[in-house]
Scaffold this motif. Structure first.
Motif, PDB file in Angstrom:
ATOM      1  N   ALA A 148       0.812  -1.133   0.061  1.00 47.80           N
ATOM      2  CA  ALA A 148      -0.057   0.081  -0.082  1.00 47.80           C
ATOM      3  C   ALA A 148       0.833   1.376   0.040  1.00 47.80           C
ATOM      4  N   ALA A 149       2.079   1.186   0.827  1.00 44.54           N
ATOM      5  CA  ALA A 149       2.869   2.287   0.822  1.00 44.54           C
ATOM      6  C   ALA A 149       3.675   2.578  -0.422  1.00 44.54           C
ATOM      7  N   ARG A 150       3.919   1.566  -1.010  1.00 43.62           N
ATOM      8  CA  ARG A 150       4.822   1.719  -2.434  1.00 43.62           C
ATOM      9  C   ARG A 150       3.756   2.326  -3.534  1.00 43.62           C
ATOM     10  N   GLY A 151       2.324   1.607  -3.246  1.00 45.96           N
ATOM     11  CA  GLY A 151       1.397   2.244  -4.471  1.00 45.96           C
ATOM     12  C   GLY A 151       1.254   3.987  -4.064  1.00 45.96           C
ATOM     13  N   GLU A 152       1.269   4.462  -2.749  1.00 39.80           N
ATOM     14  CA  GLU A 152       0.941   5.671  -2.488  1.00 39.80           C
ATOM     15  C   GLU A 152       2.310   6.477  -3.187  1.00 39.80           C
ATOM     16  N   ASP A 153       3.504   5.677  -2.684  1.00 42.56           N
ATOM     17  CA  ASP A 153       4.796   6.416  -3.284  1.00 42.56           C
ATOM     18  C   ASP A 153       4.990   6.786  -4.679  1.00 42.56           C
ATOM     19  N   GLU A 154       4.285   5.846  -5.473  1.00 42.73           N
ATOM     20  CA  GLU A 154       4.407   5.917  -6.976  1.00 42.73           C
ATOM     21  C   GLU A 154       3.141   6.602  -7.531  1.00 42.73           C
ATOM     22  N   GLY A 155       2.308   6.972  -6.607  1.00 38.88           N
ATOM     23  CA  GLY A 155       1.159   7.619  -7.029  1.00 38.88           C
ATOM     24  C   GLY A 155      -0.083   6.795  -7.870  1.00 38.88           C
ATOM     25  N   TYR A 207      12.511   6.418  -4.252  1.00 41.38           N
ATOM     26  CA  TYR A 207      11.300   7.051  -3.731  1.00 41.38           C
ATOM     27  C   TYR A 207      10.557   7.891  -4.706  1.00 41.38           C
ATOM     28  N   GLY A 208       9.289   7.546  -4.673  1.00 43.15           N
ATOM     29  CA  GLY A 208       8.220   8.273  -5.745  1.00 43.15           C
ATOM     30  C   GLY A 208       8.610   7.978  -7.328  1.00 43.15           C
ATOM     31  N   THR A 209       9.283   6.953  -7.551  1.00 41.17           N
ATOM     32  CA  THR A 209       9.662   6.414  -8.947  1.00 41.17           C
ATOM     33  C   THR A 209       9.336   5.058  -9.301  1.00 41.17           C
ATOM     34  N   PRO A 210       8.626   4.683 -10.204  1.00 37.74           N
ATOM     35  CA  PRO A 210       8.393   3.482 -10.757  1.00 37.74           C
ATOM     36  C   PRO A 210       9.807   2.787 -10.946  1.00 37.74           C
ATOM     37  N   ALA A 211       9.737   1.351 -10.726  1.00 43.43           N
ATOM     38  CA  ALA A 211      11.010   0.595 -10.954  1.00 43.43           C
ATOM     39  C   ALA A 211      11.560   0.473 -12.308  1.00 43.43           C
ATOM     40  N   ALA A 212      10.657   0.724 -12.917  1.00 43.40           N
ATOM     41  CA  ALA A 212      10.967   0.825 -14.596  1.00 43.40           C
ATOM     42  C   ALA A 212      12.019   1.815 -14.866  1.00 43.40           C
ATOM     43  N   TYR A 213      11.900   2.967 -13.994  1.00 45.32           N
ATOM     44  CA  TYR A 213      12.894   4.198 -14.343  1.00 45.32           C
ATOM     45  C   TYR A 213      14.039   4.296 -13.425  1.00 45.32           C
TER      46      TYR A 213
END
Length: 249
Positions: A148-155, A207-213
């Motif tokens: 849930a936290a990761r989803g929030e981090d990535e927006g 933080y705040g960046t999808p893993a793909a990037y």
């Protein structure tokens, strides 16, 4: 102090001190001293034992190499650094999987891109498992606080949990196979780890960046190095708090 790491490594491989001595052409009493008195073998024996047990020299004999030498070897474990996951050659994932003969390990939140963009990914895992390769796949717990936290981090909010369930749909045909473990983990994932025997792709997390990037390290394990084994240790810690996705399988 005894060398418990060496003792445990032999037990896992079903080897006795006598059989190891025979393979190395040394006296069995010498092997006993390596274990019971924690004597460091000569380099040629350390190399052979590490290869035989599938462990690194630095793990089996932490004090055998000077710190500076360990740092140099660890640097050499870095095959390549990619600025983002999308820069990794698409065929590299499949090539590493094709070459694997012992162990595949995946530690991700979702890792949906692998089965989604590579039609051979799951079928190759299936073939590998049938030949005796150990396959361990760890996905984020879709009901856990860290997903849930990761989803929030990535927006993307709850979409992260949905991505995990979508990814698992690709792996259902593996759940009845021997040598395959498919699990949830509920940990803070600092890196996504993809292990193929003694090679590894580590997708760092920002933080705040999808893993793909985020950047990716391509590592190859070397005797005396620590970098590969540090990430492998992280993988094993997550494996230690796993729970099965499909408990009945």
């Amino acid at each position: 102090m005894p060398n418990d790491r060496l003792r445990e490594g032999l037990l896992r491989k079903g080897l006795t001190t006598a059989t190891l001595a025979e393979k190395l052409d040394v006296d069995p009493k010498t092997v006993e001293r390596w274990i019971t008195q924690s004597r460091n073998p000569y380099p040629r024996y350390r190399h052979a034992i590490a290869a035989l047990l599938g462990e690194s020299e630095s793990y089996l004999w932490p004090d055998a190499l000077p710190t500076e030498r360990v740092a140099q070897v660890s640097q050499s474990e870095v095959v390549h650094i990619y600025p983002r996951r999308g820069a990794v050659p698409p065929d590299l994932w499949q090539r590493l999987l094709d070459q694997t003969t012992r162990h595949v390990g995946v530690l991700v939140y979702a890792g949906l891109f692998l089965p989604e963009y590579n039609p051979r990914w799951v079928s190759t895992l299936q073939e590998k498992a049938k030949t005796g390769v150990q396959v361990e796949l760890l996905f984020g717990d879709p009901e856990g606080e860290h997903v849930a936290a990761r989803g929030e981090d990535e927006g993307i909010g709850s979409a992260m949990a949905s991505k995990i369930l979508n990814a698992l749909a690709f792996y259902k045909e593996l759940r009845d196979l021997e040598n395959v473990g498919i699990y949830y983990h509920n940990t803070i994932l600092y890196n996504s780890i993809y292990r193929f025997d003694d090679e590894m792709l580590v997708n760092t997390h920002l933080y705040g960046t999808p893993a793909a990037y985020a950047p990716v390290l391509h590592l190859r394990r070397l005797g005396g190095g620590e970098l590969f084994d540090s990430y492998l240790s992280s993988f094993n810690r997550a494996l230690g708090v796993k729970r099965a996705v499909w408990p009945d399988h």
